[in-house]
Design a protein around this motif. Sequence first.
Motif, short mmCIF file in Angstrom:
data_model
loop_
_atom_site.label_atom_id
_atom_site.label_comp_id
_atom_site.label_asym_id
_atom_site.label_seq_id
_atom_site.Cartn_x
_atom_site.Cartn_y
_atom_site.Cartn_z
N UNK A 181 -6.14 6.60 0.75
CA UNK A 181 -6.42 6.48 -0.56
C UNK A 181 -6.19 5.46 -1.35
N UNK A 182 -5.37 4.93 -0.88
CA UNK A 182 -5.05 3.59 -1.78
C UNK A 182 -6.09 2.14 -0.67
N UNK A 183 -6.03 2.26 0.34
CA UNK A 183 -6.48 1.90 1.40
C UNK A 183 -8.15 1.95 1.30
N UNK A 184 -8.53 3.10 0.87
CA UNK A 184 -10.04 3.01 0.20
C UNK A 184 -10.62 2.27 -1.71
N UNK A 185 -9.69 2.52 -1.40
CA UNK A 185 -10.16 2.40 -3.24
C UNK A 185 -9.83 3.48 -4.18
N UNK A 200 1.12 -1.30 0.45
CA UNK A 200 0.06 -0.38 -0.55
C UNK A 200 0.67 1.34 0.01
N UNK A 201 0.38 1.89 -1.49
CA UNK A 201 1.95 2.60 -1.17
C UNK A 201 1.58 4.29 -0.55
N UNK A 202 2.95 4.97 -0.28
CA UNK A 202 3.00 5.91 1.16
C UNK A 202 3.07 7.47 0.17
N UNK A 203 3.38 7.30 -1.29
CA UNK A 203 3.92 8.77 -1.57
C UNK A 203 3.27 8.89 -3.20
N UNK A 204 2.66 7.71 -3.52
CA UNK A 204 1.44 8.59 -5.10
C UNK A 204 0.03 7.20 -4.45
N UNK A 205 -0.54 8.18 -5.36
CA UNK A 205 -1.96 6.91 -5.24
C UNK A 205 -2.24 6.16 -6.94
N UNK A 206 -2.03 4.78 -5.83
CA UNK A 206 -2.53 3.97 -7.00
C UNK A 206 -2.73 4.10 -8.10
N UNK A 207 -2.65 3.32 -9.01
CA UNK A 207 -3.68 2.77 -10.39
C UNK A 207 -4.58 2.35 -10.58
#
Length: 467
Positions: free
Chosen positions: A241-245, A57-64
């Motif tokens: 944001x990444x955990x939520x989707x 789960x990334x901390x430096x960017x929002x995943x696509x």
Amino acid sequence: MAVEVSVIATSSLGDRSYLATDGRVAVVVDPQRDIDRILYLAGEKGVRVTHVVETHIHNDYVSGGLELARLTGARYLVGADDEVGFDRTPLADGDTVPVSDALRLRVLATPGHTFHHLSYVLDEADDAGWRPVGVFTGGSLLFGTTGRTDLLGEQHAHELAHHQHASARRLAALLPDGAEVWPTHGFGSFCSAGQSDAPESTIGREKRANPVLRLAADEFVTETLAGLDAYPAYYAHMGVANLAGPAPVDLTPVARADAAGLRERIADGQWVVDLRHRKAYATSHLAGTVALGLDGPMSTWLGWLIDWGAPLTLLAETEEQVADAQRELVRIGIDRPAARATGDPGQWAAEPGQLRELRMADFPALAAARAGDTPAGLPAPDVVLDVRMTNEWTDRHVEGAVHIPLPDLPGRLAEVPAGAVWVHCGSGYRATAAASLLANAGREVVVIDDRFGRAGAAGVAMSRGDA
């Protein structure tokens, strides 16, 4: 066809994503949020994306990743222990993911950067069975360093550093020296505990060059934790944001602001960011704006400086530059700027009095000014302000300078001593941003637009440590 691995670099954030293919199907690892780049690459190669993989789960960017999997119908592979708010294929240590007759992924738990971090060995089929081509290491084993271990909180940093050491040793023990290492971080990313200029690497090279594979555990932990500096404030929002989707991105043009609208936004204290090169900004700019040129890591510094969620207006010479900025900003979760304006400062000013210049100098000029021979047109330096990060300052700095890292400056403007301020960083980029903030606060300021490495040779007295 042999397995081919393509790099999708996001240099502004210091990260890499990957597309691995056997010529028919493809696996995508750690995709950034602007997935059109990946879809274009897959189309160019004529391959179908069947698996999308996250190392952590990334901390430096929002995943696509979630959106890419939705659009392609690919399986979305995420660590089983990560409690996410969306459907995914959960993976754990020891799992094998068949991708095609020619390639597969093997899952290795490599905690350290996060507690549930996974690495993925890419195996290629040959006459003897399967052979490891390389490993996607995310924020575990990087080129010459490792991912930092303090992003989940200082209270976990020591424990995670020990995990990081063990995980790197596990990778080195399980893989042959010729196996490629494909990290996500380490190319300027603040997720990395250190930096390397190496364009590629292997397990064998890391055994020779990487401290994590040369130092004992306690020594590695001490050295790693001692070298960590601050990381961007916006990281606090990325994991959430990444955990939520993450939602799909919208890169369509935002509303246009005219001169009167820009004046109102500046008067209201909103962030109006000038994306032009700092030399163009210095020549003429709209008073009240902040200089963060597209030629540098604009999104990193803006995301670190701005109050999260505050209205943002972008100024640039062309629509293409605004579009580039929007793309960079969605990667860190700044989705829709409030407005944009293009052209030149003369078009952005409602009246001539709104235009301002920014004076620039270099380190030889600073040396001359400190010796009593201030160059014509410049004020004598009452204050030399260093806005680099703490590790940079401690390594070497200008004797007698005041140190306030750029991210801290908005909240510490009152600490800058009175008088004319000559401000520098490592190259001029951060110094120009700082100077714009100082000028907006009514200070007389000069930007030292020069490389810090030239300061000593120019005759500027230097110090080391905290002195």
